[in-house]
Design a protein around this motif. Structure first.
Motif, PDB file in Angstrom:
ATOM      1  N   ARG A   1     -26.835 -93.015   0.919  1.00  0.00           N
ATOM      2  CA  ARG A   1     -26.316 -93.096  -0.450  1.00  0.00           C
ATOM      3  C   ARG A   1     -24.846 -92.658  -0.486  1.00  0.00           C
ATOM      4  O   ARG A   1     -24.004 -93.267  -1.135  1.00  0.00           O
ATOM      5  CB  ARG A   1     -27.169 -92.200  -1.366  1.00  0.00           C
ATOM      6  N   MET A   2     -24.541 -91.589   0.247  1.00  0.00           N
ATOM      7  CA  MET A   2     -23.154 -91.134   0.314  1.00  0.00           C
ATOM      8  C   MET A   2     -22.265 -92.224   0.929  1.00  0.00           C
ATOM      9  O   MET A   2     -21.174 -92.525   0.423  1.00  0.00           O
ATOM     10  CB  MET A   2     -23.089 -89.858   1.154  1.00  0.00           C
ATOM     11  N   ALA A   3     -22.733 -92.844   2.005  1.00  0.00           N
ATOM     12  CA  ALA A   3     -21.962 -93.914   2.653  1.00  0.00           C
ATOM     13  C   ALA A   3     -21.770 -95.096   1.703  1.00  0.00           C
ATOM     14  O   ALA A   3     -20.682 -95.694   1.649  1.00  0.00           O
ATOM     15  CB  ALA A   3     -22.663 -94.359   3.940  1.00  0.00           C
ATOM     16  N   ASP A   4     -22.809 -95.421   0.922  1.00  0.00           N
ATOM     17  CA  ASP A   4     -22.682 -96.507  -0.059  1.00  0.00           C
ATOM     18  C   ASP A   4     -21.632 -96.154  -1.109  1.00  0.00           C
ATOM     19  O   ASP A   4     -20.870 -97.020  -1.552  1.00  0.00           O
ATOM     20  CB  ASP A   4     -24.025 -96.759  -0.770  1.00  0.00           C
ATOM     21  N   GLY A   5     -21.613 -94.883  -1.505  1.00  0.00           N
ATOM     22  CA  GLY A   5     -20.621 -94.446  -2.496  1.00  0.00           C
ATOM     23  C   GLY A   5     -19.207 -94.635  -1.971  1.00  0.00           C
ATOM     24  O   GLY A   5     -18.310 -95.096  -2.697  1.00  0.00           O
ATOM     25  N   LEU A   6     -19.008 -94.305  -0.701  1.00  0.00           N
ATOM     26  CA  LEU A   6     -17.684 -94.496  -0.084  1.00  0.00           C
ATOM     27  C   LEU A   6     -17.334 -95.984  -0.019  1.00  0.00           C
ATOM     28  O   LEU A   6     -16.208 -96.386  -0.319  1.00  0.00           O
ATOM     29  CB  LEU A   6     -17.692 -93.885   1.321  1.00  0.00           C
ATOM     30  N   PHE A   7     -18.310 -96.793   0.355  1.00  0.00           N
ATOM     31  CA  PHE A   7     -18.074 -98.240   0.471  1.00  0.00           C
ATOM     32  C   PHE A   7     -17.657 -98.821  -0.886  1.00  0.00           C
ATOM     33  O   PHE A   7     -16.707 -99.603  -0.970  1.00  0.00           O
ATOM     34  CB  PHE A   7     -19.345 -98.925   0.985  1.00  0.00           C
ATOM     35  N   GLU A   8     -18.361 -98.405  -1.930  1.00  0.00           N
ATOM     36  CA  GLU A   8     -18.031 -98.924  -3.269  1.00  0.00           C
ATOM     37  C   GLU A   8     -16.671 -98.411  -3.737  1.00  0.00           C
ATOM     38  O   GLU A   8     -15.881 -99.147  -4.335  1.00  0.00           O
ATOM     39  CB  GLU A   8     -19.105 -98.503  -4.282  1.00  0.00           C
ATOM     40  N   ALA A   9     -16.398 -97.132  -3.448  1.00  0.00           N
ATOM     41  CA  ALA A   9     -15.141 -96.530  -3.926  1.00  0.00           C
ATOM     42  C   ALA A   9     -13.918 -97.184  -3.297  1.00  0.00           C
ATOM     43  O   ALA A   9     -12.820 -97.128  -3.867  1.00  0.00           O
ATOM     44  CB  ALA A   9     -15.139 -95.028  -3.627  1.00  0.00           C
ATOM     45  N   THR A  10     -14.102 -97.779  -2.120  1.00  0.00           N
ATOM     46  CA  THR A  10     -12.955 -98.323  -1.387  1.00  0.00           C
ATOM     47  C   THR A  10     -12.939 -99.849  -1.395  1.00  0.00           C
ATOM     48  O   THR A  10     -12.242-100.467  -0.583  1.00  0.00           O
ATOM     49  CB  THR A  10     -12.981 -97.822   0.073  1.00  0.00           C
ATOM     50  N   ALA A  11     -13.688-100.461  -2.293  1.00  0.00           N
ATOM     51  CA  ALA A  11     -13.742-101.937  -2.359  1.00  0.00           C
ATOM     52  C   ALA A  11     -12.346-102.497  -2.589  1.00  0.00           C
ATOM     53  O   ALA A  11     -11.549-101.921  -3.331  1.00  0.00           O
ATOM     54  CB  ALA A  11     -14.668-102.360  -3.496  1.00  0.00           C
ATOM     55  N   PRO A  12     -12.019-103.611  -1.928  1.00  0.00           N
ATOM     56  CA  PRO A  12     -10.682-104.183  -2.099  1.00  0.00           C
ATOM     57  C   PRO A  12     -10.443-104.627  -3.544  1.00  0.00           C
ATOM     58  O   PRO A  12     -11.345-105.163  -4.183  1.00  0.00           O
ATOM     59  CB  PRO A  12     -10.661-105.392  -1.151  1.00  0.00           C
ATOM     60  N   VAL A  13      -9.251-104.366  -4.035  1.00  0.00           N
ATOM     61  CA  VAL A  13      -8.897-104.822  -5.381  1.00  0.00           C
ATOM     62  C   VAL A  13      -8.506-106.295  -5.319  1.00  0.00           C
ATOM     63  O   VAL A  13      -8.320-106.867  -4.238  1.00  0.00           O
ATOM     64  CB  VAL A  13      -7.723-103.992  -5.966  1.00  0.00           C
ATOM     65  N   ASP A  14      -8.401-106.892  -6.475  1.00  0.00           N
ATOM     66  CA  ASP A  14      -8.070-108.317  -6.561  1.00  0.00           C
ATOM     67  C   ASP A  14      -6.548-108.451  -6.602  1.00  0.00           C
ATOM     68  O   ASP A  14      -5.939-108.389  -7.667  1.00  0.00           O
ATOM     69  CB  ASP A  14      -8.715-108.889  -7.834  1.00  0.00           C
ATOM     70  N   ASP A  15      -5.958-108.591  -5.439  1.00  0.00           N
ATOM     71  CA  ASP A  15      -4.498-108.728  -5.366  1.00  0.00           C
ATOM     72  C   ASP A  15      -4.198-109.722  -4.251  1.00  0.00           C
ATOM     73  O   ASP A  15      -4.847-109.678  -3.201  1.00  0.00           O
ATOM     74  CB  ASP A  15      -3.855-107.371  -5.052  1.00  0.00           C
ATOM     75  N   PRO A  16      -3.232-110.602  -4.448  1.00  0.00           N
ATOM     76  CA  PRO A  16      -2.969-111.611  -3.409  1.00  0.00           C
ATOM     77  C   PRO A  16      -2.401-111.024  -2.117  1.00  0.00           C
ATOM     78  O   PRO A  16      -2.493-111.661  -1.058  1.00  0.00           O
ATOM     79  CB  PRO A  16      -1.956-112.555  -4.071  1.00  0.00           C
ATOM     80  N   SER A  17      -1.843-109.806  -2.167  1.00  0.00           N
ATOM     81  CA  SER A  17      -1.215-109.229  -0.974  1.00  0.00           C
ATOM     82  C   SER A  17      -2.207-108.390  -0.178  1.00  0.00           C
ATOM     83  O   SER A  17      -2.781-107.416  -0.694  1.00  0.00           O
ATOM     84  CB  SER A  17      -0.023-108.361  -1.394  1.00  0.00           C
ATOM     85  N   LEU A  18      -2.400-108.737   1.098  1.00  0.00           N
ATOM     86  CA  LEU A  18      -3.276-107.946   1.963  1.00  0.00           C
ATOM     87  C   LEU A  18      -2.759-106.516   2.077  1.00  0.00           C
ATOM     88  O   LEU A  18      -3.537-105.551   2.056  1.00  0.00           O
ATOM     89  CB  LEU A  18      -3.359-108.600   3.352  1.00  0.00           C
ATOM     90  N   GLU A  19      -1.452-106.377   2.148  1.00  0.00           N
ATOM     91  CA  GLU A  19      -0.856-105.046   2.287  1.00  0.00           C
ATOM     92  C   GLU A  19      -1.215-104.180   1.066  1.00  0.00           C
ATOM     93  O   GLU A  19      -1.555-103.005   1.208  1.00  0.00           O
ATOM     94  CB  GLU A  19       0.670-105.198   2.456  1.00  0.00           C
ATOM     95  N   VAL A  20      -1.139-104.764  -0.124  1.00  0.00           N
ATOM     96  CA  VAL A  20      -1.495-104.021  -1.346  1.00  0.00           C
ATOM     97  C   VAL A  20      -2.980-103.671  -1.341  1.00  0.00           C
ATOM     98  O   VAL A  20      -3.366-102.530  -1.629  1.00  0.00           O
ATOM     99  CB  VAL A  20      -1.124-104.829  -2.610  1.00  0.00           C
ATOM    100  N   ARG A  21      -3.812-104.627  -0.981  1.00  0.00           N
ATOM    101  CA  ARG A  21      -5.256-104.350  -0.965  1.00  0.00           C
ATOM    102  C   ARG A  21      -5.588-103.221   0.005  1.00  0.00           C
ATOM    103  O   ARG A  21      -6.373-102.322  -0.299  1.00  0.00           O
ATOM    104  CB  ARG A  21      -6.039-105.613  -0.575  1.00  0.00           C
TER     105      ARG A  21
END
Lengths: 200, 200
Positions: free
Chosen positions: A65-85
């Motif tokens: 559950r803790m690992a899932d929380g980390l995975f969700e917290a770090t989900a990539p944002v919707d931005d065209p730049s890989l560097e920004v994501r």
């Protein structure tokens, strides 16, 4: 007056996992107490074992559950730049570790002390985080960043994550003269540096 | 007939440390046995305690000896190219880990399971390895490699070493399609990639 609340089995399971995550943030996993947890959740030990089978099973479910929380917290944002994501995800990682420090350090110690089941949870969580970098990009986008999607490059990405973990824990412990922005920017650049080195 | 050999106290101490290093290569540190060691060295337990004070002190001395062995094995060669020196040291690191695998993994596990004194030995050994990179170069040589000698850069170098450790242990366990030369070349390039990212 009893404050026991009737929950569906699913909600009860969720409640117990959340209590478990909170408890792991407060004491070493060795001292994890089923009695204290049953008390906090106002349920019997027997019911707790009914939901999770054994203390070990429960601890593993809490760590997942803790690992899932980390995975969700770090989900990539919707931005065209890989560097920004990447930058946003790395910043989210750093903040999540800071907010969950005691529990996360317990998790790491348990994974590293030779508990193979916990180590597998840790390694698959880490692989999920770094594989997502590749899976959320087109081959063209990766190529523009100097990265190939090859097994060796994914392997280095997982080890890069070990470096990030070490940097972040050290930085939280002793930030020296580095701002959060600087550490995040350096870590973001380092990914291209490491994966470019093995893509070559 | 007794085969006991009279050694000077200094030689005896050396012999015991070497036996200890060999023993750590064979069994987990938890199962480290003073009795077996005293038997192998043909000395009494009492004499062993006379040399080292306690089992814990002895184990720490053995781990320090192991760390010294790694430090010596990876000493920079005499070559004008920093890239060549790094490559040779990284190759030596990889081969040393392969040759000392069981003991080294025990050392890492003990360092990570919350044994603070062993963790300090591990961290200072790691810092010695990466600080040597900076201390064996002129500022001009580092600059030509895109690296500044700043505390933040030295901090990242230590975490880069955690990445190298992870890559090397994974590679020994599962080399995939990567030759030793390829893994060493990739790791060598990754140092400039990581330190350049935080020197910027």
């Amino acid at each position: 007056m009893s404050t026991r609340i009737r929950l569906t089995p699913e909600d009860r399971r969720e409640q117990l996992l959340e209590l478990g995550v909170a408890m792991i943030g407060e004491r070493p996993i060795d001292e994890f107490s089923i009695d204290a947890l049953a008390h906090d959740a106002s349920i019997s030990r027997g019911l707790l074992y009914h939901y999770f089978g054994s203390k070990q099973d429960f601890v593993r479910a809490v760590l997942r559950r803790m690992a899932d929380g980390l995975f969700e917290a770090t989900a990539p944002v919707d931005d065209p730049s890989l560097e920004v994501r990447l930058r946003v995800s790395i910043q989210a990682y750093l903040r999540w570790v800071g907010a969950n420090l005691t529990g996360y350090v317990s998790f790491l110690q348990e994974a590293q002390r030779g508990n193979n089941e916990v180590r597998d949870i840790y390694l698959s969580a880490r692989a999920a985080l770094t594989d997502r970098i590749f899976d959320s990009c087109s081959a063209e986008e990766l190529a523009a960043y100097g990265i190939s999607d090859l097994p060796r490059v994914r392997m280095f990405a997982r080890s890069w994550a070990a470096m990030v973990e070490d940097v972040v824990l050290n930085w939280i412990n002793d930030p020296q003269d580095l701002s959060e922005d600087e550490i995040v920017a350096s870590l973001t650049r380092s990914l291209a540096g490491v994966l470019g080195a093995v893509s070559a």
